[in-house]
Structure formats: structure tokens, C-alpha cells
Design a protein around this motif. Structure first.
Motif, mmCIF file in Angstrom:
data_model
loop_
_atom_site.group_PDB
_atom_site.id
_atom_site.type_symbol
_atom_site.label_atom_id
_atom_site.label_comp_id
_atom_site.label_asym_id
_atom_site.label_seq_id
_atom_site.Cartn_x
_atom_site.Cartn_y
_atom_site.Cartn_z
ATOM 1 N N LEU A 233 0.735 -1.012 -0.052
ATOM 2 C CA LEU A 233 0.252 0.296 -0.054
ATOM 3 C C LEU A 233 0.904 1.214 0.022
ATOM 4 O O LEU A 233 0.176 2.087 0.722
ATOM 5 C CB LEU A 233 -1.139 0.173 1.103
ATOM 6 N N THR A 234 2.071 0.731 -0.748
ATOM 7 C CA THR A 234 2.808 1.713 -0.386
ATOM 8 C C THR A 234 2.950 3.534 -1.562
ATOM 9 O O THR A 234 3.431 4.901 -1.099
ATOM 10 C CB THR A 234 4.590 1.523 -0.381
ATOM 11 N N HIS B 254 -1.964 -5.609 -2.587
ATOM 12 C CA HIS B 254 -1.554 -5.857 -3.700
ATOM 13 C C HIS B 254 -1.087 -7.796 -3.427
ATOM 14 O O HIS B 254 -0.385 -7.972 -2.060
ATOM 15 C CB HIS B 254 0.278 -5.705 -3.905
ATOM 16 N N THR B 255 -1.890 -8.575 -4.032
ATOM 17 C CA THR B 255 -1.668 -9.992 -3.415
ATOM 18 C C THR B 255 -0.408 -10.909 -3.537
ATOM 19 O O THR B 255 -0.219 -11.055 -2.325
ATOM 20 C CB THR B 255 -2.747 -10.638 -4.481
ATOM 21 N N LEU B 256 0.138 -10.447 -4.656
ATOM 22 C CA LEU B 256 1.546 -11.294 -4.916
ATOM 23 C C LEU B 256 2.472 -10.826 -2.991
ATOM 24 O O LEU B 256 3.440 -11.230 -2.633
ATOM 25 C CB LEU B 256 1.954 -11.208 -6.011
ATOM 26 N N THR B 257 2.700 -9.466 -3.262
ATOM 27 C CA THR B 257 3.628 -8.796 -1.966
ATOM 28 C C THR B 257 3.508 -9.173 -1.059
ATOM 29 O O THR B 257 3.913 -9.382 0.247
ATOM 30 C CB THR B 257 3.584 -7.159 -2.244
ATOM 31 N N ALA B 258 1.527 -8.997 -0.705
ATOM 32 C CA ALA B 258 1.179 -9.997 0.695
ATOM 33 C C ALA B 258 1.916 -11.096 0.654
ATOM 34 O O ALA B 258 2.303 -11.815 2.011
ATOM 35 C CB ALA B 258 -0.381 -10.345 1.156
ATOM 36 N N THR B 259 1.383 -12.062 -0.164
ATOM 37 C CA THR B 259 1.855 -13.534 -0.114
ATOM 38 C C THR B 259 3.556 -13.302 0.022
ATOM 39 O O THR B 259 3.829 -14.127 0.723
ATOM 40 C CB THR B 259 1.422 -13.880 -1.564
ATOM 41 N N ILE B 260 4.156 -13.267 -1.020
ATOM 42 C CA ILE B 260 5.629 -12.881 -0.449
ATOM 43 C C ILE B 260 6.224 -12.754 0.920
ATOM 44 O O ILE B 260 6.701 -13.415 1.222
ATOM 45 C CB ILE B 260 5.939 -11.926 -1.347
ATOM 46 N N ALA B 261 5.214 -11.166 1.949
ATOM 47 C CA ALA B 261 5.745 -11.019 2.647
ATOM 48 C C ALA B 261 5.516 -12.250 3.516
ATOM 49 O O ALA B 261 5.814 -12.634 4.661
ATOM 50 C CB ALA B 261 5.256 -9.522 3.257
#
Length: 834
Positions: A378-379, A404-411
Motif C-alpha cells: 500500500l505504499t 497487492h496480493t503477490l506482495t502480501a503473499t511473499i511477505a
């Protein structure tokens, strides 16, 4: 007439001669001429069998008059040796009975440390004396003159410890030679040496140890100790430990700099290049690893944000951010270094544990909430700002549909993997110590960077670290942080730097104490003051290259010790490994996903928060509502408002607690335990305490300073009126005025006095004397102590009636009140007032 102490009959087995017995009896008759006709129970004499403790048996006031009297501060004689205890006074003539006694008995806790070794007077011996001017002369026993008698050292000429001795006396030829050829080096060294160093020199000479400058220099520069004693068999363990720490915490330094401090990521690596290297030279804890911390990095970020909010720069001005980072680190380092030079190592006790736990837990919450925004991708949405944690949570919940789904999944995956590995290592390490070597975080960083490169996550919207370079374009740019152009930043960073210094030193102190003793280098002793100097010097050097603040951390120091680190060489190797990483590996981290860096920080935030519930339940279980309230206040003010406000409230409340504790007098009223000569706090044991009619016995168990004498008069007045400090002042007088005809101060705990405390004590004593109250002092310090000197200078000794009113114990003071009144004091049992 002056008061004379009553004597007791000789013990069984005594060796006094008949002549001495008759002389003693004659003396006793003269002394008893001034005693009351009907002595009370307070003045009963005691035999050896009636002593209730060894302290009473060894007290000079309970010995034979034929035994040499020692000063109140002299160590007790061994009463098992009756030949020495009751020797004839003619046989006891000499420099000191205590010294001759030490030759025949092994040393005990009461044996003087330097008394014998520094007494260069010739002992009395049989036969003719042929020593000329240095012939021995019989002297009085030490301390035979009473409480305020000057010691023999004040009247005799001093002899240098380093003066050569011939048969125990100074060499005349050597002394004359030194007068003719003054040694300027020796004189300069004598002027530079402190009292402790002079005493240490005497001890070293006594035990045959060479007293050299290198010995003292090695204390302040521990590298001179461990470098001389370093065994190359340690190198394997130091190298593996440094490699393990680098694999786990070097990626963490990148995360702290980029995500929390908002400075270029390479500035976090600088903290692992310069600070461990400098600490290895000055530090007194060989296993300590210094580096950037989450709390300090977050506080640097608050200063950077404040500078941006004030309009001095923008969010993308990395050069300005790096300068601010150097200023904050330099200010914190300068404060810590100055505190070490000023010997303020006790400052880690200023902040209470509830404050630190509440503040650290609040930092954990702030970090966790702050990292949720990049972890959810969300930046890129405007409106985040630099608000409080509550504002950020409101922003997150209001934009959940834009995650962002991919970002949240990686984190999320990175966080779960690191936490699972952390738990597995914690459970398996007791049985399989080798699991501590697994660099799980380094593997996650390398694997995620490879996957991001292989699957081109950067093109799918995942933020990556990018090119890691210094803000100035050069790898290592020296910039002095205290420049005139940085004055505005220095003023803004003053309070935050102070808190960084205080928190950093506290965490380092806790880590150093938790690591335990040093098995490898016995010559290195842990010292809070030297730790301050080492940490301050490390941060000052790091600040010149704009590094993050770096202090000792318990987590990485424990990893270092558990994986084989035995010496500060592991810190030096860590610095070299980080330097290699900067020169050769940074291009490989170009595709490192920022959500992975955020997950590393979230793991740190979890570790900061996880102990808070245990502390809250503990304080609630013991009903420590004050400490619990402090923790909750700091936590809520930080979450709902800001980190600086929570910091200010926490420090303010902690200092108020310290001030209130320091300014509260702890005086007590004493009563006697029935059928004994022991006196205890009447408020602690009200059921079994006797009060002495006409006497108020007050114990002052602490030094008197300007801080705790403000309410001393009020507290004493309350004791006079009610006999307790716990009575409300609205009550009428409960204690008769004639019960306070004699005031006895037990000042055993008054180990120091300042000018304000002396003045208040003089005013109190003067008011008592003007009201016709007799004042006595018991268990005071030695005659040449600073307290005794101040009492004489202030006129308190003359006010109370002279040195006779300073006695060795409360029991003797009660006898003196009896003698001066010329009548009998009865002892009555009173019901407790409470």
C-alpha cells in the motif's frame, strides 16, 4: 563528671596477674563512685556466657579495662586467645596489639587489608637497641583515645611505599640519595595517580607484583589483554560465530536502514563495519556484538520524518537523510562517551524496568503497524503521512481492497518461514546445538532474491531493493557530524539522541550481564563506565560515516557466544565480512524484495512484544499497580499519539519516581527487644518491642544529602508527637513531652554528608539543645572520616556536650542518659500505637 564505662569481671581462664587485678579493682571503685545508687537493668554487666552474638563479644565496650582499648572502627580482637585479650598493659606496649595478633592468627573478615603492610615503624623487640635515630619507642595502642581521637598516622611523618627498607625501616642512604636526585617521572606519576591507584601500588608491592603503567593501560584498553593472550585455537570458533551472525543480521541491517530509519540501506551496513571494530578495542565484554537495533533505527526515522515535515527536505532527499542519521548517531555517541568519562555508569538504573518494558513493547507495536503498509503493498497510495499507529491502522483497514496480493503473499510466507525456523531452533538447540549455525534469515534473503530475479517479480508490481549505494556516490565518505551547518539538525535531534543513548546503553548493559563471566580472558573485567566509553567511541566513529546507532544486542551476542565466539576477534571478523559484502555482494541484492525485508523487521517487532503479556500478568499478580499503570500509560500514549510523546511521558514519570524515592527520609523509631540489648524498628515489630521512658531512639539508615533532608524535621516532629511515621498529622499529641527528654540518633547508616544535610542536622540538634533535650549519637563513623570532620566543623559536637555524647552503641547511650540524669530510668512495656 565525664561518663566512664562500667567494667565486667574477668572471664574464666583469664591470665591477669594479682597486681593487675588489684589495680583494676581500685580503678573500678573510682569509676563506680559516680554511678547511681540503684542501677537499673540497663546497666547490668555481662559475662562472656551472656553475650548473645559474636559481635557483642568482640565489642571494645565489653572488654576488660586491662585490655588495650581500640577505636570504634578497629576490628574486633580474637577473644579465643585469652593471653592476648587480657595481657598486662606493660606487655601490650608497642605499635599495635592488632598487628602482633595478626602474626599469630590467620586473617579473617575483620583483618585490616593494608594496616600491617604499610606500617613501617620498627616493632618493639628484646635486647639493646642499636638503630640510632630509628630506635623503636613504645607507642599507644591504635585508637585508644576514643571516638574523635586522631590516629597515629596524623602525627607521624609519612614514608613512601616505594622507599627501600632495611630490616623493616627506611634506608637513610636511599632517602638522602633521592633528595639529591629528584626523579621527575616518579613525581609526575605520583601526581597523576588516584587514591585507588596508590593503594593498588602498595598492594602490588606487598605481593611482589610489578606495578607498571602497562597494567593500568591494559585495564582501559582491553585489546592489550586479549591480543597478548589470544590463542589461535579460538580462531575457528570466532570465524564460524562471525559468519553465523553476519548471515543472520547483515540482511537485518539493510531492513532497519531502509524501512525504519528511512536512510540508504548501505548506512545500516556501515554500523557493522566500524562499530564492532572500535568496540573490540575498548569494550570490556569479549562476547558482545554491537550493531543497529530496531528501537534506535525507529527513533532515527522519527527525526528524519520531523525534518521532512518541517520543510527542510523531501522524502526522496537521501543525502539529507544520511546527514541527519550521522548527526543523531554522533549526538548519541558523544553523550554516551561523555557519560563514561564522567563515570556515570549507574545511569542504566535511572529508568525502571516497567518503563523500559512498556516503551520497548510500544516500539514493537509501532514497528509492526508501520511494516504492515509495505507488506500489503500500500505504499503507492497517497495519504499515509507520518501519523500515529492508530492513524495507520485506520488507513490500512480503509484500503484493504487495494492490497497487492503477490506482495502480501511473499511477505506472509517469509514471516511464517522465519518464525517456524526460529521455533524449531529454540526447541532443538538444547539437544542439537549445531542448529544454531543455520543462517535461516540469510537463506530466505538469498532465495527470495533469486526467485524475484527468475520470475521477474519486479515487473509484477513487487518493490525490490534496487541498487544499493551511498548517498554521496562514494562508498565511504567521511563527514564530521558536528558542523556549524548542522546546528538545526543537532537541536532537533537532542532529545531523541539522549533516549537512543540511554536505551542503547541499558540494552548493552543487560546483554553484557546476561552473557555471564569471561572464561577465556580473566584479565578483562566488565565495567559499566568502560562500556560507556567503548560504545560512545564506536558510535562517534560510525557517525563520521553516517551509520545507524549501534549498541550491544543480547540476541546476536548470544548467537555469537553459542556458535563458538570466544574473543573480540569475532567482532573484527564480522567487520571484515560486512566490508566484503559491501564491496562484492551488494549488486547481487538488487532483486531482493522489500516485503522480505519488512518481514524480517516484523519478526523483530514480534520479539519485542512477546514478553509484554508475561510482565503484565506478573505485575498484576503481585498487585504492583503503579508499575502496571506506567507500562500501560507509555503503551497507549505511544500508540494513540506518537513515539516522542510516549518517550517524554515515560521518562518524566520515571524521573518523578526516582526523585520521590530519593527525597523520602527513611528514619525509624527504635525499641528494645525484651531481655536483650538489641534494638529494632518499632513499626516493623510493634508486638514485641519495649520503649525506654524518657528516651526517643531514632535511626537514620542512609546518607544525609540535600535530596532527603527536606522533610527530616517534619518526620522527626511526627515521631516526637506520635511515636510513628504512619500516624496522620491531624491527630492530637499521643506521646508525652517528657518522653522525649533524651534523643539518641543511631547514625550507623550515615556514611556521607553534604553541606545541606549538615546544616539541617545542625539546626535540628540546636533546636533540641535549646529546648533542654539531651542529644546523643551512637554508632558513628571513624574519627577521621568525612562525616566526623563535618560534625566537628559544624559545631554539632560542641552543641551536644562534647565527644562524650558520641558512643559506640545505643545501649551505652542509654547508660549515659542515666548517669547524666543522676537517677534511675525504668523500662516499661507499652502497647503499640498502631
Amino acid at each position: 563528671m565525664p561518663y566512664t564505662r562500667p567494667t565486667r569481671p574477668p572471664m574464666a581462664g583469664g591470665t591477669s596477674s594479682a597486681a593487675n587485678s588489684s589495680a583494676t579493682a581500685s580503678t573500678n571503685v573510682n569509676r563506680d563512685a559516680h554511678a547511681p545508687a540503684n542501677p537499673s537493668g540497663l546497666r547490668q554487666s555481662f559475662t562472656a556466657a551472656s553475650y548473645s552474638s559474636l559481635d557483642e563479644a568482640g565489642s571494645p565496650r565489653h572488654r576488660h579495662d586491662s585490655s588495650p582499648q581500640l577505636s570504634p572502627m578497629s576490628p574486633p580482637l580474637n577473644t579465643d586467645n585469652d593471653d592476648i585479650l587480657y595481657a598486662n598493659l606493660d606487655d601490650a606496649a608497642g605499635p599495635s596489639l592488632r598487628h602482633s595478633h595478626q602474626h599469630s592468627e590467620p586473617p579473617t573478615e575483620s583483618t585490616t587489608l593494608l594496616g600491617h603492610s604499610l606500617d613501617f615503624r620498627e616493632q618493639v623487640h628484646e635486647g639493646p637497641c642499636n638503630h640510632g635515630t630509628f630506635s623503636p619507642r613504645p607507642t599507644s595502642p591504635a585508637g585508644s583515645g576514643g571516638f574523635f581521637e586522631r590516629s597515629p598516622a596524623d602525627t607521624e611523618s609519612e614514608v613512601s611505599v616505594s622507599t627501600p627498607l632495611i630490616d623493616g625501616i627506611p634506608s637513610m642512604a636511599s632517602t638522602e640519595s633521592r633528595k639529591r636526585r629528584p626523579n621527575w617521572k616518579r613525581q609526575l606519576t605520583a601526581r597523576m595517580k588516584s587514591k585507588k591507584m596508590s593503594t593498588s601500588s602498595a598492594l602490588a608491592e606487598r605481593h611482589g607484583i610489578r606495578d607498571s603503567t602497562l597494567m593500568y593501560l591494559s585495564y582501559y584498553l582491553p585489546v592489550l589483554v586479549w591480543a597478548r593472550e589470544y590463542n589461535w585455537s579460538y580462531f575457528k570458533g570466532d570465524f564460524i560465530a562471525a559468519l553465523t551472525v553476519a548471515g543472520m543480521y547483515v540482511p537485518m541491517a539493510l531492513s532497519l536502514a531502509d524501512n525504519l530509519a528511512h536512510v540508504p540501506a548501505i548506512n545500516g551496513l556501515y554500523s557493522f563495519v566500524f562499530n564492532p571494530l572500535v568496540y573490540a578495542i575498548f569494550g570490556s565484554c569479549p562476547a558482545m556484538i554491537v550493531g543497529p537495533e530496531a528501537a534506535g533505527s525507529l527513533l532515527v526515522g522519527t527525526v528524519v520524518k520531523a525534518s521532512v515535515d518541517s520543510g527542510r527536505g523531501s522524502d526522496n532527499d537521501v543525502v539529507l537523510h544520511a546527514k541527519i542519521c550521522g548527526v543523531v548517531t554522533g549526538m548519541a555517541g558523544a553523550m554516551v562517551f561523555a557519560a563514561g568519562v564522567a563515570r556515570l555508569g549507574f545511569l542504566d538504573s535511572v529508568l525502571s524496568r516497567p518503563f523500559l518494558r512498556g516503551f520497548i513493547s510500544a516500539i514493537g507495536v509501532v514497528i509492526a503497524v508501520d511494516q504492515l503498509i509495505p507488506e500489503l503493498g500500500l505504499t503507492h497510495i497517497p495519504g499515509i503521512g507520518h501519523g500515529s499507529s492508530v492513524d495507520k491502522l485506520r488507513f490500512i483497514f480503509g484500503n484493504l481492497d487495494k492490497v497487492h496480493t503477490l506482495t502480501a503473499t511473499i511477505a506472509g510466507t517469509s514471516f511464517v518461514v522465519i518464525m517456524v525456523c526460529r521455533e524449531i531452533k529454540r526447541r532443538l538447540q538444547p539437544r542439537y546445538p549445531g542448529v544454531a549455525y543455520m543462517p535461516d534469515r540469510f537463506l530466505v534473503v538469498v532465495l527470495s532474491a533469486f526467485l524475484a530475479y527468475w520470475f521477474e517479480w519486479d515487473k509484477a508490481g513487487v518493490a525490490v531493493l534496487g541498487k544499493v549505494e551511498a548517498a554521496s556516490g562514494h562508498m565511504f565518505t567521511f563527514r564530521w557530524p558536528f558542523q556549524v551547518s548542522h546546528i538545526a539538525h543537532i537541536q532537533e535531534a537532542m532529545s531523541t539522541s539522549f533516549l537512543i543513548a540511554l536505551l542503547g546503553f541499558f540494552e548493552s548493559s543487560v546483554a553484557a550481564k546476561s552473557l555471564g563471566g569471561n572464561e577465556s580472558f580473566a584479565g578483562i573485567q566488565l565495567s559499566p563506565n568502560r562500556e560507556l566509553v567503548a560504545l560512545g567511541a564506536a558510535n562517534l566513529v560510525g557517525a563520521c560515516f553516517m551509520s545507524l546507532p549501534a549498541f550491544g544486542g543480547y540476541g546476536r551476542s548470544k548467537v555469537n557466544k553459542s556458535t563458538g565466539g570466544k574473543s573480540p576477534m569475532s567482532s573484527i571478523i564480522l567487520s571484515l565480512l560486512t566490508l566484503i559484502c559491501i564491496w562484492g555482494l551488494l549488486p547481487s541484492l538488487y532483486y531482493l524484495p522489500k516485503p522480505v525485508l519488512s518481514s524480517l523487521i516484523s519478526v523483530v517487532a514480534w520479539s519485542l512484544i512477546e514478553e509484554c503479556p508475561h510482565d503484565i500478568s506478573f505485575f498484576a499478580r503481585i498487585h504492583a499497580w503503579e508499575e502496571l499503570g506506567l507500562m500501560i500509560t507509555i503503551l497507549l500514549s505511544t500508540i494513540f499519539f506518537s513515539l516522542p510523546l510516549g518517550m517524554a511521558i515515560g521518562v518524566g514519570l520515571s524521573l518523578l519516581q526516582v526523585i520521590r524515592h530519593a527525597t523520602r527520609p527513611r528514619i525509624q523509631i527504635l525499641g528494645r527487644i525484651p531481655e536483650t540489648n538489641r534494638f529494632e524498628n518499632a513499626e516493623s515489630h510493634p508486638d514485641r518491642i519495649e520503649f525506654i521512658e524518657g528516651c526517643l531512639i531514632v535511626k537514620i539508615p542512609e546518607p544525609l544529602t540535600f535530596a532527603n533532608t527536606g522533610e527530616l524535621k517534619t518526620r522527626l516532629r511526627r515521631l516526637e508527637l506520635y511515636g510513628t511515621n504512619m500516624a496522620h498529622p491531624a491527630l492530637p499529641r499521643l506521646r508525652r513531652e517528657d518522653s522525649n527528654k533524651n534523643i539518641i540518633f543511631d547514625i550507623h547508616g550515615v556514611t556521607s554528608l553534604d553541606g545541606s544535610g549538615t546544616q539541617v542536622l545542625e539546626e535540628i540538634v540546636r533546636s533540641y539543645v535549646e529546648r533542654g533535650v539531651r542529644v546523643f549519637f551512637s554508632r558513628g563513623p571513624g574519627p577521621e572520616s568525612e562525616v566526623s570532620i563535618l560534625l566537628r566543623r559544624a559545631g554539632i559536637v560542641d552543641l551536644v556536650g562534647g565527644e562524650d555524647h558520641f558512643v559506640d552503641d545505643v545501649h551505652e547511650a542509654l547508660k549515659m542518659t542515666e548517669v547524666e540524669e543522676g537517677g534511675e530510668l525504668g523500662v516499661s512495656y507499652q502497647r503499640p500505637l498502631l
